[in-house]
Design a protein around this motif. Structure first.
Motif, PDB file in Angstrom:
ATOM      1  N   VAL A 193       3.674   0.312   3.032  1.00 52.35           N
ATOM      2  CA  VAL A 193       3.605  -0.830   3.945  1.00 52.35           C
ATOM      3  C   VAL A 193       3.186  -2.070   3.147  1.00 52.35           C
ATOM      4  CG1 VAL A 193       1.204  -0.382   4.659  1.00 52.35           C
ATOM      5  CG2 VAL A 193       2.747  -1.651   6.177  1.00 52.35           C
ATOM      6  N   ASP A 194       3.809  -3.190   3.485  1.00 58.42           N
ATOM      7  CA  ASP A 194       3.439  -4.468   2.887  1.00 58.42           C
ATOM      8  C   ASP A 194       2.439  -5.175   3.787  1.00 58.42           C
ATOM      9  OD1 ASP A 194       5.124  -4.189   0.674  1.00 58.42           O
ATOM     10  OD2 ASP A 194       6.832  -5.016   1.755  1.00 58.42           O
ATOM     11  N   ILE A 195       1.386  -5.709   3.160  1.00 56.73           N
ATOM     12  CA  ILE A 195       0.308  -6.374   3.887  1.00 56.73           C
ATOM     13  C   ILE A 195       0.089  -7.747   3.272  1.00 56.73           C
ATOM     14  CG2 ILE A 195      -2.110  -6.237   4.606  1.00 56.73           C
ATOM     15  CD1 ILE A 195      -1.920  -3.172   3.947  1.00 56.73           C
ATOM     16  N   PRO A 196       0.090  -8.801   4.081  1.00 56.70           N
ATOM     17  CA  PRO A 196      -0.226 -10.122   3.522  1.00 56.70           C
ATOM     18  C   PRO A 196      -1.660 -10.137   2.987  1.00 56.70           C
ATOM     19  CG  PRO A 196       0.733 -10.315   5.724  1.00 56.70           C
ATOM     20  CD  PRO A 196       0.429  -8.862   5.503  1.00 56.70           C
ATOM     21  N   ILE A 197      -1.832 -10.623   1.761  1.00 58.28           N
ATOM     22  CA  ILE A 197      -3.167 -10.688   1.168  1.00 58.28           C
ATOM     23  C   ILE A 197      -4.099 -11.540   2.024  1.00 58.28           C
ATOM     24  CG2 ILE A 197      -4.473 -11.606  -0.808  1.00 58.28           C
ATOM     25  CD1 ILE A 197      -2.319 -10.515  -2.629  1.00 58.28           C
ATOM     26  N   GLU A 198      -3.566 -12.549   2.685  1.00 61.33           N
ATOM     27  CA  GLU A 198      -4.418 -13.416   3.514  1.00 61.33           C
ATOM     28  C   GLU A 198      -5.077 -12.654   4.663  1.00 61.33           C
ATOM     29  OE1 GLU A 198      -1.196 -15.351   6.658  1.00 61.33           O
ATOM     30  OE2 GLU A 198      -2.086 -16.627   5.126  1.00 61.33           O
ATOM     31  N   GLY A 254      -8.335  14.204   7.007  1.00 62.17           N
ATOM     32  CA  GLY A 254      -8.942  13.290   7.968  1.00 62.17           C
ATOM     33  C   GLY A 254      -8.628  11.837   7.650  1.00 62.17           C
ATOM     34  N   LYS A 255      -7.447  11.581   7.110  1.00 57.94           N
ATOM     35  CA  LYS A 255      -6.945  10.239   6.795  1.00 57.94           C
ATOM     36  C   LYS A 255      -7.572   9.634   5.542  1.00 57.94           C
ATOM     37  CE  LYS A 255      -5.432   9.085  11.505  1.00 57.94           C
ATOM     38  NZ  LYS A 255      -5.000  10.419  11.779  1.00 57.94           N
ATOM     39  N   GLY A 256      -8.262  10.432   4.752  1.00 58.28           N
ATOM     40  CA  GLY A 256      -8.902   9.926   3.549  1.00 58.28           C
ATOM     41  C   GLY A 256      -8.090  10.218   2.310  1.00 58.28           C
ATOM     42  N   PRO A 257      -8.633   9.942   1.185  1.00 61.52           N
ATOM     43  CA  PRO A 257      -9.994   9.467   0.967  1.00 61.52           C
ATOM     44  C   PRO A 257     -10.172   7.969   1.205  1.00 61.52           C
ATOM     45  CG  PRO A 257      -8.919   9.771  -1.136  1.00 61.52           C
ATOM     46  CD  PRO A 257      -7.943  10.222  -0.083  1.00 61.52           C
ATOM     47  N   LEU A 258      -9.057   7.225   1.290  1.00 60.51           N
ATOM     48  CA  LEU A 258      -9.142   5.774   1.494  1.00 60.51           C
ATOM     49  C   LEU A 258      -8.256   5.369   2.663  1.00 60.51           C
ATOM     50  CD1 LEU A 258      -8.837   4.732  -2.265  1.00 60.51           C
ATOM     51  CD2 LEU A 258     -10.941   4.931  -0.898  1.00 60.51           C
ATOM     52  N   PHE A 259      -8.787   4.485   3.510  1.00 58.84           N
ATOM     53  CA  PHE A 259      -8.106   4.094   4.750  1.00 58.84           C
ATOM     54  C   PHE A 259      -8.248   2.583   4.898  1.00 58.84           C
ATOM     55  CE2 PHE A 259      -7.990   5.565   9.531  1.00 58.84           C
ATOM     56  CZ  PHE A 259      -6.971   4.678   9.803  1.00 58.84           C
ATOM     57  N   ILE A 260      -7.129   1.881   4.946  1.00 61.06           N
ATOM     58  CA  ILE A 260      -7.157   0.440   5.189  1.00 61.06           C
ATOM     59  C   ILE A 260      -7.381   0.245   6.679  1.00 61.06           C
ATOM     60  CG2 ILE A 260      -5.821  -1.707   5.187  1.00 61.06           C
ATOM     61  CD1 ILE A 260      -4.334  -0.568   2.709  1.00 61.06           C
ATOM     62  N   ILE A 261      -8.513  -0.354   7.037  1.00 57.94           N
ATOM     63  CA  ILE A 261      -8.854  -0.473   8.454  1.00 57.94           C
ATOM     64  C   ILE A 261      -9.113  -1.931   8.829  1.00 57.94           C
ATOM     65  CG2 ILE A 261     -11.324   0.000   8.204  1.00 57.94           C
ATOM     66  CD1 ILE A 261      -9.207   1.549  10.944  1.00 57.94           C
ATOM     67  N   ALA A 285      -2.995   1.591   6.765  1.00 55.43           N
ATOM     68  CA  ALA A 285      -2.529   2.807   6.091  1.00 55.43           C
ATOM     69  C   ALA A 285      -3.708   3.716   5.751  1.00 55.43           C
ATOM     70  CB  ALA A 285      -1.779   2.428   4.815  1.00 55.43           C
ATOM     71  N   TRP A 286      -3.495   5.002   5.911  1.00 57.50           N
ATOM     72  CA  TRP A 286      -4.508   5.968   5.499  1.00 57.50           C
ATOM     73  C   TRP A 286      -3.990   6.773   4.316  1.00 57.50           C
ATOM     74  CZ3 TRP A 286      -2.861   6.278  10.762  1.00 57.50           C
ATOM     75  CH2 TRP A 286      -1.885   7.236  11.035  1.00 57.50           C
ATOM     76  N   GLN A 287      -4.854   7.535   3.708  1.00 59.22           N
ATOM     77  CA  GLN A 287      -4.556   8.310   2.504  1.00 59.22           C
ATOM     78  C   GLN A 287      -4.003   7.397   1.402  1.00 59.22           C
ATOM     79  OE1 GLN A 287      -1.882  11.323   4.003  1.00 59.22           O
ATOM     80  NE2 GLN A 287      -3.564  12.670   4.537  1.00 59.22           N
ATOM     81  N   VAL A 288      -4.558   6.187   1.300  1.00 57.10           N
ATOM     82  CA  VAL A 288      -4.071   5.226   0.316  1.00 57.10           C
ATOM     83  C   VAL A 288      -4.390   5.711  -1.086  1.00 57.10           C
ATOM     84  CG1 VAL A 288      -4.359   2.865  -0.571  1.00 57.10           C
ATOM     85  CG2 VAL A 288      -4.266   3.284   1.909  1.00 57.10           C
ATOM     86  N   ARG A 289      -3.407   5.652  -1.973  1.00 56.14           N
ATOM     87  CA  ARG A 289      -3.607   6.034  -3.369  1.00 56.14           C
ATOM     88  C   ARG A 289      -3.287   4.917  -4.342  1.00 56.14           C
ATOM     89  NH1 ARG A 289       1.593   8.053  -5.931  1.00 56.14           N
ATOM     90  NH2 ARG A 289       3.110   7.928  -4.240  1.00 56.14           N
ATOM     91  N   ARG A 290      -2.484   3.919  -3.856  1.00 52.58           N
ATOM     92  CA  ARG A 290      -2.054   2.862  -4.761  1.00 52.58           C
ATOM     93  C   ARG A 290      -1.844   1.567  -4.001  1.00 52.58           C
ATOM     94  NH1 ARG A 290       3.462   2.371  -7.012  1.00 52.58           N
ATOM     95  NH2 ARG A 290       3.868   4.274  -5.833  1.00 52.58           N
ATOM     96  N   LEU A 291      -2.236   0.448  -4.640  1.00 53.93           N
ATOM     97  CA  LEU A 291      -1.991  -0.896  -4.121  1.00 53.93           C
ATOM     98  C   LEU A 291      -1.248  -1.664  -5.202  1.00 53.93           C
ATOM     99  CD1 LEU A 291      -5.526  -1.677  -2.636  1.00 53.93           C
ATOM    100  CD2 LEU A 291      -3.492  -0.938  -1.372  1.00 53.93           C
ATOM    101  N   VAL A 292      -0.208  -2.393  -4.789  1.00 52.25           N
ATOM    102  CA  VAL A 292       0.580  -3.181  -5.733  1.00 52.25           C
ATOM    103  C   VAL A 292       0.584  -4.614  -5.238  1.00 52.25           C
ATOM    104  CG1 VAL A 292       2.800  -3.485  -6.885  1.00 52.25           C
ATOM    105  CG2 VAL A 292       2.053  -1.177  -6.191  1.00 52.25           C
ATOM    106  N   ALA A 300       0.858  -1.185   0.000  1.00 49.14           N
ATOM    107  CA  ALA A 300       0.000   0.000   0.000  1.00 49.14           C
ATOM    108  C   ALA A 300       0.894   1.234   0.000  1.00 49.14           C
ATOM    109  CB  ALA A 300      -0.907   0.010   1.226  1.00 49.14           C
ATOM    110  N   VAL A 301       0.564   2.189  -0.867  1.00 53.35           N
ATOM    111  CA  VAL A 301       1.317   3.436  -0.960  1.00 53.35           C
ATOM    112  C   VAL A 301       0.341   4.579  -0.699  1.00 53.35           C
ATOM    113  CG1 VAL A 301       2.765   4.905  -2.423  1.00 53.35           C
ATOM    114  CG2 VAL A 301       2.848   2.391  -2.681  1.00 53.35           C
ATOM    115  N   ALA A 302       0.699   5.437   0.241  1.00 54.41           N
ATOM    116  CA  ALA A 302      -0.168   6.548   0.634  1.00 54.41           C
ATOM    117  C   ALA A 302       0.222   7.840  -0.088  1.00 54.41           C
ATOM    118  CB  ALA A 302      -0.086   6.755   2.139  1.00 54.41           C
TER     119      ALA A 302
END
Length: 169
Positions: free
Chosen positions: A107-112, A134-141, A160-167, A99-101
């Motif tokens: 931050v790397d997150i296991p897909i599982e 306010g931590k947006g527009p997208l927030f991994i919670i 992660a908050w303020q997420v803009r990209r997932l790889v 995840a890239v903010a």
């Protein structure tokens, strides 16, 4: 004539699948994209990426996480797209999502984690869209209150908050 119909019936669906024109097709965003997904994905709509605008994310099934989070006082409600379903929608493979903010936090997150814990890509907090401030527009919670194991620094870092990209990797 019967053999020609059978051949046509076999070739046309294969052509459509190869060109993304069946159920796996992902339309291009009509509004400003707020999320880009790339890497090991099978379904794209912009070159080698899958881009989503707000309307596209809202059109997906929404889920709610009600939880405490270390960055806030009290219990909060987050509404958004289940990340397991979003990864399925783009045909993600691999074991990790990076995840890239907006502020270049990575931050790397296991897909599982996504299916195991019910992780949500939140669009709203307490019923309101989250602005960048306010931590947006997208927030991994994560649903931190649902499992004591989630109340640990490793899971807080993955939120992660303020997420803009997932790889997908």
């Amino acid at each position: 004539m019967g053999a020609a119909r059978i051949l046509f019936g076999l070739l046309v669906p294969a052509f459509l699948v190869a060109h993304g024109a069946l159920a796996g097709d992902l339309p291009a965003p009509t509004g400003a994209p707020i999320l880009s997904i790339s890497g090991k994905i099978a379904i794209t709509n912009t070159g080698d990426r899958a881009e989503f605008d707000l309307a596209m994310l809202e059109a997906m099934r929404q889920a709610t996480v009600i939880t405490h989070a270390p960055w806030y006082d009290g219990t909060l409600r987050f509404d958004g797209v289940p990340l397991a379903e979003l990864m399925e929608r783009v045909g993600a493979t691999g074991t990790t999502v990076t995840a890239v903010a907006l502020n270049d936090y990575v931050v790397d997150i296991p897909i599982e984690d996504f299916g195991r814990f019910g992780v949500v890509l939140a669009l709203k907090q307490d019923g309101a869209y989250m602005p960048v401030r306010g931590k947006g527009p997208l927030f991994i919670i994560y649903p931190f209150d649902s499992d004591p194991r989630l109340q640990a620094e490793i899971f807080y870092r993955r939120a992660a908050w303020q997420v803009r990209r997932l790889v997908a990797r």
